[in-house]
Design a protein around this motif. Structure first.
Motif, PDB file in Angstrom:
ATOM      1  N   TYR A   1      -6.111  17.753  15.161  1.00 16.42           N
ATOM      2  CA  TYR A   1      -5.621  17.196  13.896  1.00 16.42           C
ATOM      3  C   TYR A   1      -4.166  16.702  14.012  1.00 16.42           C
ATOM      4  N   SER A   2      -3.334  17.463  14.688  1.00 17.21           N
ATOM      5  CA  SER A   2      -1.939  17.039  14.842  1.00 17.21           C
ATOM      6  C   SER A   2      -1.831  15.766  15.655  1.00 17.21           C
ATOM      7  N   GLN A   3      -2.693  15.628  16.660  1.00 22.08           N
ATOM      8  CA  GLN A   3      -2.673  14.383  17.435  1.00 22.08           C
ATOM      9  C   GLN A   3      -3.093  13.194  16.590  1.00 22.08           C
ATOM     10  N   ARG A   4      -4.123  13.393  15.732  1.00 27.71           N
ATOM     11  CA  ARG A   4      -4.529  12.306  14.836  1.00 27.71           C
ATOM     12  C   ARG A   4      -3.387  11.923  13.882  1.00 27.71           C
ATOM     13  N   ILE A   5      -2.717  12.968  13.337  1.00 21.24           N
ATOM     14  CA  ILE A   5      -1.598  12.684  12.424  1.00 21.24           C
ATOM     15  C   ILE A   5      -0.487  11.930  13.154  1.00 21.24           C
ATOM     16  N   MET A   6      -0.200  12.312  14.396  1.00 20.31           N
ATOM     17  CA  MET A   6       0.840  11.652  15.176  1.00 20.31           C
ATOM     18  C   MET A   6       0.471  10.208  15.468  1.00 20.31           C
ATOM     19  N   VAL A   7      -0.778   9.977  15.821  1.00 17.83           N
ATOM     20  CA  VAL A   7      -1.218   8.613  16.116  1.00 17.83           C
ATOM     21  C   VAL A   7      -1.127   7.738  14.878  1.00 17.83           C
ATOM     22  N   SER A   8      -1.567   8.289  13.735  1.00 18.57           N
ATOM     23  CA  SER A   8      -1.466   7.491  12.492  1.00 18.57           C
ATOM     24  C   SER A   8      -0.006   7.191  12.134  1.00 18.57           C
ATOM     25  N   ASN A   9       0.868   8.181  12.366  1.00 17.69           N
ATOM     26  CA  ASN A   9       2.293   7.942  12.098  1.00 17.69           C
ATOM     27  C   ASN A   9       2.853   6.866  13.022  1.00 17.69           C
ATOM     28  N   LEU A  10       2.463   6.908  14.307  1.00 17.62           N
ATOM     29  CA  LEU A  10       2.908   5.885  15.246  1.00 17.62           C
ATOM     30  C   LEU A  10       2.387   4.510  14.852  1.00 17.62           C
ATOM     31  N   LYS A  11       1.122   4.448  14.398  1.00 17.85           N
ATOM     32  CA  LYS A  11       0.565   3.160  13.971  1.00 17.85           C
ATOM     33  C   LYS A  11       1.338   2.607  12.768  1.00 17.85           C
ATOM     34  N   LEU A  12       1.689   3.531  11.815  1.00 14.36           N
ATOM     35  CA  LEU A  12       2.453   3.089  10.645  1.00 14.36           C
ATOM     36  C   LEU A  12       3.830   2.571  11.057  1.00 14.36           C
ATOM     37  N   ARG A  13       4.502   3.274  11.962  1.00 10.26           N
ATOM     38  CA  ARG A  13       5.812   2.825  12.426  1.00 10.26           C
ATOM     39  C   ARG A  13       5.719   1.485  13.152  1.00 10.26           C
ATOM     40  N   ALA A  14       4.691   1.329  13.977  1.00 13.55           N
ATOM     41  CA  ALA A  14       4.523   0.071  14.696  1.00 13.55           C
ATOM     42  C   ALA A  14       4.251  -1.072  13.735  1.00 13.55           C
ATOM     43  N   SER A  15       3.409  -0.784  12.686  1.00 12.27           N
ATOM     44  CA  SER A  15       3.133  -1.823  11.689  1.00 12.27           C
ATOM     45  C   SER A  15       4.411  -2.239  10.955  1.00 12.27           C
ATOM     46  N   ASN A  16       5.257  -1.260  10.634  1.00 15.45           N
ATOM     47  CA  ASN A  16       6.529  -1.584   9.962  1.00 15.45           C
ATOM     48  C   ASN A  16       7.444  -2.419  10.859  1.00 15.45           C
ATOM     49  N   VAL A  17       7.462  -2.070  12.150  1.00 13.90           N
ATOM     50  CA  VAL A  17       8.293  -2.841  13.083  1.00 13.90           C
ATOM     51  C   VAL A  17       7.778  -4.268  13.207  1.00 13.90           C
ATOM     52  N   ILE A  18       6.454  -4.429  13.290  1.00 19.42           N
ATOM     53  CA  ILE A  18       5.885  -5.785  13.406  1.00 19.42           C
ATOM     54  C   ILE A  18       6.189  -6.597  12.153  1.00 19.42           C
ATOM     55  N   ASP A  19       6.052  -5.970  10.967  1.00 18.89           N
ATOM     56  CA  ASP A  19       6.373  -6.669   9.722  1.00 18.89           C
ATOM     57  C   ASP A  19       7.853  -7.064   9.688  1.00 18.89           C
ATOM     58  N   SER A  20       8.720  -6.172  10.134  1.00 19.39           N
ATOM     59  CA  SER A  20      10.155  -6.494  10.146  1.00 19.39           C
ATOM     60  C   SER A  20      10.456  -7.661  11.075  1.00 19.39           C
ATOM     61  N   MET A  21       9.828  -7.669  12.253  1.00 17.58           N
ATOM     62  CA  MET A  21      10.020  -8.775  13.194  1.00 17.58           C
ATOM     63  C   MET A  21       9.478 -10.068  12.612  1.00 17.58           C
ATOM     64  N   ASN A  22       8.326  -9.966  11.916  1.00 14.89           N
ATOM     65  CA  ASN A  22       7.732 -11.159  11.306  1.00 14.89           C
ATOM     66  C   ASN A  22       8.663 -11.731  10.235  1.00 14.89           C
ATOM     67  N   ARG A  23       9.234 -10.833   9.378  1.00 11.16           N
ATOM     68  CA  ARG A  23      10.165 -11.304   8.353  1.00 11.16           C
ATOM     69  C   ARG A  23      11.414 -11.923   8.983  1.00 11.16           C
ATOM     70  N   PHE A  24      11.903 -11.288  10.043  1.00 11.87           N
ATOM     71  CA  PHE A  24      13.104 -11.812  10.713  1.00 11.87           C
ATOM     72  C   PHE A  24      12.861 -13.207  11.273  1.00 11.87           C
ATOM     73  N   LEU A  25      11.689 -13.403  11.932  1.00  9.81           N
ATOM     74  CA  LEU A  25      11.392 -14.715  12.501  1.00  9.81           C
ATOM     75  C   LEU A  25      11.186 -15.753  11.398  1.00  9.81           C
ATOM     76  N   CYS A  26      10.520 -15.371  10.317  1.00 13.18           N
ATOM     77  CA  CYS A  26      10.306 -16.317   9.213  1.00 13.18           C
ATOM     78  C   CYS A  26      11.627 -16.716   8.558  1.00 13.18           C
ATOM     79  N   GLN A  27      12.464 -15.737   8.327  1.00 14.29           N
ATOM     80  CA  GLN A  27      13.763 -16.040   7.724  1.00 14.29           C
ATOM     81  C   GLN A  27      14.630 -16.878   8.660  1.00 14.29           C
ATOM     82  N   SER A  28      14.562 -16.624   9.955  1.00 14.95           N
ATOM     83  CA  SER A  28      15.320 -17.439  10.917  1.00 14.95           C
ATOM     84  C   SER A  28      14.832 -18.878  10.902  1.00 14.95           C
ATOM     85  N   GLU A  29      13.510 -19.064  10.855  1.00 17.05           N
ATOM     86  CA  GLU A  29      12.973 -20.422  10.807  1.00 17.05           C
ATOM     87  C   GLU A  29      13.366 -21.118   9.498  1.00 17.05           C
ATOM     88  N   GLU A  30      13.325 -20.368   8.382  1.00 17.36           N
ATOM     89  CA  GLU A  30      13.737 -20.939   7.098  1.00 17.36           C
ATOM     90  C   GLU A  30      15.217 -21.304   7.109  1.00 17.36           C
TER      91      GLU A  30
END
Length: 304
Positions: A162-191
């Motif tokens: 269970y702890s490994q599943r919780i850790m993996v889900s937390n890592l996926k959430l952090r990675a998703s946030n990082v990807i969204d931040s990079m996406n916003r940064f690239l979009c704002q740079s292009e704008e």
């Protein structure tokens, strides 16, 4: 030739001669005493004359020295008073220069601080995503170890899964946030890039007329009526060669202009009255300032 013997009695003659001899001795004594008295009188007179001459010469020299001393003392006193007056003027000038310097430095210090804050805000607004990433996301990335879910080193098999599943889900959430931040940064740079391309001029610069304010002042430099003309140009955003060209151009057209008397602007008079009323000088000085301002004529340049 017959000789006659006769007896002549010389006793009376001798007696008279003896008497005369006594008178001669007395006369000699008197003459000697008189001569001694005359010599003493001459010596006393000479000493008196010498004493009087010496006293008169000493008195004359002392009087002349006293007069010269009094004259030089008066000159020294006058120079000392003049030096004290010049000292007071220099001290007043130094105090006024210190106040002007402090006031100017405080004004420019406030102005430059305001410019620094405004420039900092503008630079941050030009590339806001980069600053947000550097200020917020970088700190999160550097603290990711403390933000991740911790695991217990010793546990049962079920809790480990269970702890490994919780850790993996937390890592996926952090990675998703990082990807969204990079996406916003690239979009704002292009704008931002598209917006900069629209603002910046493409090709040759467009010619335009710009009005630059110029101040022309004329002042008297001596008692003969000679004048000095100064041309003051605003140096904000203008290079030195452009400022020099503007001064030369204005100086070349001064011959076609003439000074004409104008009435004092009511706003200028009101501002001057307010400054006089707010000053800390004596009422006599304020009254003299108002009289001088009232008797002053303002002239402006106009075409001949």
């Amino acid at each position: 030739m017959a000789s006659i013997d006769c007896m002549i009695d010389t006793e009376p003659m001798a007696r008279e001669i003896n008497r005369i001899s006594g008178h001669v001795v007395g006369t000699t004594t008197a003459v000697t005493a008189m001569q001694t008295a005359v010599i003493k009188a001459e010596k006393d007179a000479a000493d008196n004359v010498c004493d009087n001459v010496n006293r008169g010469f000493y008195t004359l020299i002392r009087s002349q020295i006293s007069q010269k001393t009094a004259k030089l003392q008066s000159e020294v006193d006058s120079h000392l008073m003049k030096l004290n007056q010049l000292k007071k003027q220099l001290l007043a000038l130094r105090d006024r220069m210190e106040r002007d310097y402090n006031m100017t430095s405080a004004r420019y210090f406030k102005l430059f601080n305001a410019l620094n804050r405004e420039l900092k805000n503008r630079v941050q607004e030009l590339d806001r995503p980069t600053f947000d990433f550097a200020q917020d996301e970088t700190s999160k990335l550097s603290n990711r170890q403390t933000m991740l879910t911790g695991t217990v080193s010793v546990s049962q098999l079920e809790s480990v899964a269970y702890s490994q599943r919780i850790m993996v889900s937390n890592l996926k959430l952090r990675a998703s946030n990082v990807i969204d931040s990079m996406n916003r940064f690239l979009c704002q740079s292009e704008e931002q890039k598209r917006l900069s391309d629209k603002i910046l001029l493409q090709g040759r610069a467009v010619e335009a007329h710009v009005a630059i304010p110029v101040i022309v002042s004329e002042s008297l430099i001596n008692e003969n009526g000679n004048t000095s003309t100064n041309v003051i140009v605003d140096s904000t955003g203008l290079p030195n060669n452009v400022q020099m060209d503007i001064r030369n151009s204005v100086s070349g057209t001064l011959g076609d202009l003439q000074w004409t008397d104008n009435a004092t602007n009511s706003e200028v008079a009101g501002e001057f009255s307010r400054m006089v009323a707010d000053s800390q000088v004596s009422p006599r000085v304020k009254k003299m300032m108002e009289q001088m301002f009232a008797s002053t004529s303002i002239q402006t340049l106009k075409k001949a």
